[in-house]
Design a protein around this motif. Structure first.
Motif, short mmCIF file in Angstrom:
data_model
loop_
_atom_site.label_atom_id
_atom_site.label_comp_id
_atom_site.label_asym_id
_atom_site.label_seq_id
_atom_site.Cartn_x
_atom_site.Cartn_y
_atom_site.Cartn_z
N SER A 1 0.86 -1.18 0.00
CA SER A 1 0.00 0.00 0.00
C SER A 1 0.90 1.23 0.00
O SER A 1 2.03 1.18 0.50
N GLY B 1 1.08 5.78 0.36
CA GLY B 1 0.41 6.93 0.92
C GLY B 1 1.34 8.13 0.98
O GLY B 1 2.48 8.07 0.51
N PRO C 1 -4.21 9.62 3.84
CA PRO C 1 -4.88 8.71 2.91
C PRO C 1 -3.89 7.67 2.39
O PRO C 1 -2.70 7.98 2.24
N SER D 1 -3.52 4.07 -0.43
CA SER D 1 -4.15 3.30 -1.49
C SER D 1 -4.72 2.01 -0.92
O SER D 1 -4.19 1.47 0.06
N SER E 1 -11.91 -1.17 -2.97
CA SER E 1 -12.36 0.11 -3.52
C SER E 1 -12.56 1.11 -2.40
O SER E 1 -12.52 0.77 -1.22
N GLY E 2 -12.78 2.36 -2.78
CA GLY E 2 -13.10 3.38 -1.80
C GLY E 2 -11.88 4.07 -1.22
O GLY E 2 -10.75 3.86 -1.63
N SER E 3 -12.14 4.92 -0.23
CA SER E 3 -11.10 5.75 0.38
C SER E 3 -10.58 5.11 1.67
O SER E 3 -11.33 4.98 2.64
N TRP E 4 -9.31 4.73 1.67
CA TRP E 4 -8.66 4.14 2.83
C TRP E 4 -7.78 5.20 3.50
O TRP E 4 -7.34 6.17 2.87
N SER E 5 -7.47 5.01 4.79
CA SER E 5 -6.59 5.94 5.49
C SER E 5 -5.91 5.24 6.64
O SER E 5 -6.31 4.15 7.07
N PRO F 1 -13.07 1.50 4.21
CA PRO F 1 -14.37 2.09 3.92
C PRO F 1 -15.47 1.04 3.89
O PRO F 1 -15.20 -0.15 3.71
N GLY G 1 -15.60 -1.77 1.36
CA GLY G 1 -14.40 -1.54 0.56
C GLY G 1 -13.60 -2.79 0.27
O GLY G 1 -12.66 -2.74 -0.52
#
Length: 216
Positions: free
Chosen positions: A69, A71, A89, A91, A112-116, A132, A135
């Motif tokens: 991932s 960021g 945030p 990926s 999918s969606g917004s990860w953090s 999310p 997600g």
């Protein structure tokens, strides 16, 4: 943007535990969060799985050996918080080279969606990855056809710890994330949560000579 891989989802995310102690009818107040600073401000990073990651739902365990991932640390002054965590945030993590404890079952994951990910300085330094709602969706084929949805009704937080170093590491130990499982024979349909274990090494991709650091 969705990503589909032959792998089983490891949600990079789980809920923090809350302890409540009561001496009288009034619960003790929670301690205030301290300050957090993540440096270098504005630098990009990559989290790469070290060793293997395991996810267990019911009696089924999936083991993956590749996961990544990316960021970015917030630019100043967003990389500092005087009274709480600093969030970045990231990926949706990808997973590959995965095997199942059930013979003849092949897992595939769509993210999918917004990860953090958020970091809170302390002892230890805590890390929370947020998945999310919906997600992570896992589908299996072969001897068992199942669909596993992580964070099915709302975003889910996956609790971990951060250790500064060269490189620093992000560790998840028996972290929990809510799931729903549907399918027929061989699917752990009674499972409502999964247990995740993994260690990620984090590198500064803006300047590989530096390290991502979490402090007060």
């Amino acid at each position: 943007m969705s990503r589909t891989r032959t792998a089983l989802v490891l949600g990079l995310a789980a809920a923090g535990a809350l302890s409540v102690a009561s001496v009288t009818a009034t619960a003790a107040p929670s301690p205030l969060a301290g300050s957090t600073t993540v440096t270098p401000a504005g630098h990009s990073f990559k989290a790469t799985l070290s060793g293997k990651a395991t996810l267990k739902a019911g009696s089924v365990t999936v083991t993956c050996t590749v996961s990544v991932s990316t960021g970015t640390v917030p630019a100043a002054p967003g990389n500092q918080n005087p009274s709480g965590p600093v969030s970045s945030p990231i990926s949706p993590p990808t997973y590959s080279s995965c095997t199942s404890s059930v013979w003849g079952v092949t897992p595939t994951v769509t993210t999918s969606g917004s990860w953090s990910v958020s970091m809170q300085d302390g002892s230890p330094i805590t890390a929370t990855m947020t998945v999310p709602a919906g997600g992570l969706v896992v589908q299996t084929s072969g001897l068992a056809t199942c669909t596993v949805t992580a964070a099915p009704s709302a975003p889910a937080n996956v609790a971990g710890t951060w250790a500064n170093g060269a490189p620093p590491s992000l560790t998840f130990t028996n972290a929990s994330v809510p799931v729903t499982v549907t399918g027929g024979f061989g699917c752990p349909t009674s499972a409502t949560s999964s247990v995740f274990n993994a260690v990620y090494k984090v590198t500064d991709t803006t300047d590989p000579a530096q390290q991502i650091n979490v402090g007060p």
